[in-house]
Design a protein around this motif. Sequence first.
Motif, short mmCIF file in Angstrom:
data_model
loop_
_atom_site.label_atom_id
_atom_site.label_comp_id
_atom_site.label_asym_id
_atom_site.label_seq_id
_atom_site.Cartn_x
_atom_site.Cartn_y
_atom_site.Cartn_z
N ARG A 275 0.83 -1.21 0.00
CA ARG A 275 0.00 0.00 0.00
C ARG A 275 0.87 1.26 0.00
NH1 ARG A 275 -2.85 -3.01 3.94
NH2 ARG A 275 -2.05 -1.67 5.61
N THR A 276 2.03 1.19 0.63
CA THR A 276 2.94 2.33 0.68
C THR A 276 3.50 2.66 -0.69
OG1 THR A 276 3.57 1.95 3.00
CG2 THR A 276 5.16 3.14 1.62
N LEU A 277 3.88 1.64 -1.45
CA LEU A 277 4.59 1.85 -2.71
C LEU A 277 3.67 2.01 -3.93
CD1 LEU A 277 7.51 -0.71 -2.27
CD2 LEU A 277 7.67 1.78 -2.23
N THR A 278 2.54 1.32 -3.93
CA THR A 278 1.72 1.23 -5.14
C THR A 278 1.31 2.58 -5.73
OG1 THR A 278 0.92 -0.98 -4.53
CG2 THR A 278 -0.42 0.28 -6.10
N PRO A 279 0.90 3.56 -4.94
CA PRO A 279 0.43 4.81 -5.56
C PRO A 279 1.49 5.55 -6.36
CG PRO A 279 -0.25 4.68 -3.25
CD PRO A 279 0.75 3.58 -3.47
N HIS A 280 2.77 5.26 -6.13
CA HIS A 280 3.84 6.07 -6.71
C HIS A 280 4.38 5.51 -8.02
CE1 HIS A 280 3.67 8.19 -2.96
NE2 HIS A 280 3.94 7.08 -2.29
N ARG A 281 4.20 4.22 -8.28
CA ARG A 281 4.62 3.60 -9.55
C ARG A 281 6.07 3.93 -9.90
NH1 ARG A 281 -0.28 2.41 -13.34
NH2 ARG A 281 -1.95 2.25 -11.82
N LEU A 282 6.95 3.71 -8.94
CA LEU A 282 8.35 4.07 -9.11
C LEU A 282 9.12 3.05 -9.92
CD1 LEU A 282 9.17 5.08 -5.42
CD2 LEU A 282 8.72 6.63 -7.32
#
Length: 461
Positions: A89-96
């Motif tokens: 959930r921490t990483l998904t919104p950023h699509r890094l």
Amino acid sequence: MARHPVATKAAAAAASPRRRAGAAAVVLTLALLLALCTGTAAGPRDDSAGPSAPGPSAGPPRADLGWGFTHTRASADGGTDAARRRAVRTLTPHRLPQNQHLMGWGAENPEPSPGRYDFAALDSRIAFIRETQGVPVLTLCCAPDWMKGGRAGHTDWDDLEKAPLPEHYANFARLAGHAAQRYPQVRHFLVWNELKGFFDDERGRWDHEGYTELYNLVYAEVKRVRPDALVGGPYVVMDSVTGDSPHASAELRGAWGSADQRALDAVRYWNTHRIGADFVVVDASSYTKDRRLLPDAFGATAKFTDIGRWVRGTTGLPLWWAEWYVEPGDAHDRRDDWTEGHRLAVQAAGLIAMARGGADTGLYWNPQLREGRCPGCLWEGTGEASGGGPLPILDLLTRFATAFGPGTGYESVTAHPPAGLHLLADDRTVLAVNPGTEPVRTRIDGRPVELAGHEVRWLDR
């Protein structure tokens, strides 16, 4: 440079010296390229399936990915279920962009014996990158033991950073091509890591001839099996030294020191003799090889700007920073002497300096621990049920990636009085960093601003 833990057991051993004649190397390279392209030296098949994934994204891949990170030994694909879900959930919104190595740093030996493959750990990492909507990047390093003179079927992690023997360059290229076929969702490949194993002790310089021979074979094979893929190198460590060093460059220097001429020579040789490249890859620390921050921690970040401009000017290629470091490590490569506010401010200054130097992509080396306090990490370790949440460096990285992503048109910005601030701006956003420990009052874009000591401030324009 010994800056990070490797693989799953131990730090790597020192590299062995290598020498070869230039003409013989060219002949060998051409012969191996012919063998790879014609398939006369094809290895055994691997019919196992990779992780479930869609095909490559629509449209050609970009050489500029923006700002992301590299997975290391401990990452969020392992740990407790609750923490892992929180990390997703921490990483998904950023699509890094998310980089993973072929072997080591969380991946096991992918080919323990000739023709016998084990991609389970790498599959897990690639699947995690997909789950978090990241852009996958694969660093094609390191090599199985049997390619380095070791015993087939055995993995000695102390030898991770040894380079393959020249007679196995084609085998490593074949393995790289095999991985490229296995992961069609990966469209960006870095060839090797920091010239590991390619230092010639006898001549006291990098064996850039040997590396370039390997690079050309890998490049040709990856392009043969994946024409859509983008490939780059040489992933040289752009070390700096003090002016009295015999290796100090006369052409590239600043208050931060002098570039190590041997690194510049390696980039130039690769650039002259490469058969192709879609981007150029380097890494560096802002401090010198003897861990001196010149003139100070913030001023030393100007090295990233100067190095970036030199590399782009020399190669004419999009510039990738595969790693960067601003805080010297101790004898065990731990970085825990600074407060989090100090660390965050210097990292922000480093990002500004790389952007000013023309960086198109930057991959933060995430020194992740499974549990406990983790200075400089992107998220809380997932070994504890409460882990997986974001840490301050991740907030900085994601905000920077959003504000100053690929194609950003940077604009001028000034502060009155200057107050020594580090500034970066486009038409919508200003990033301001106070390098001092005391508050400062100034005007940015004509607006009054007060920044606390070591404050990192985002301003709308």
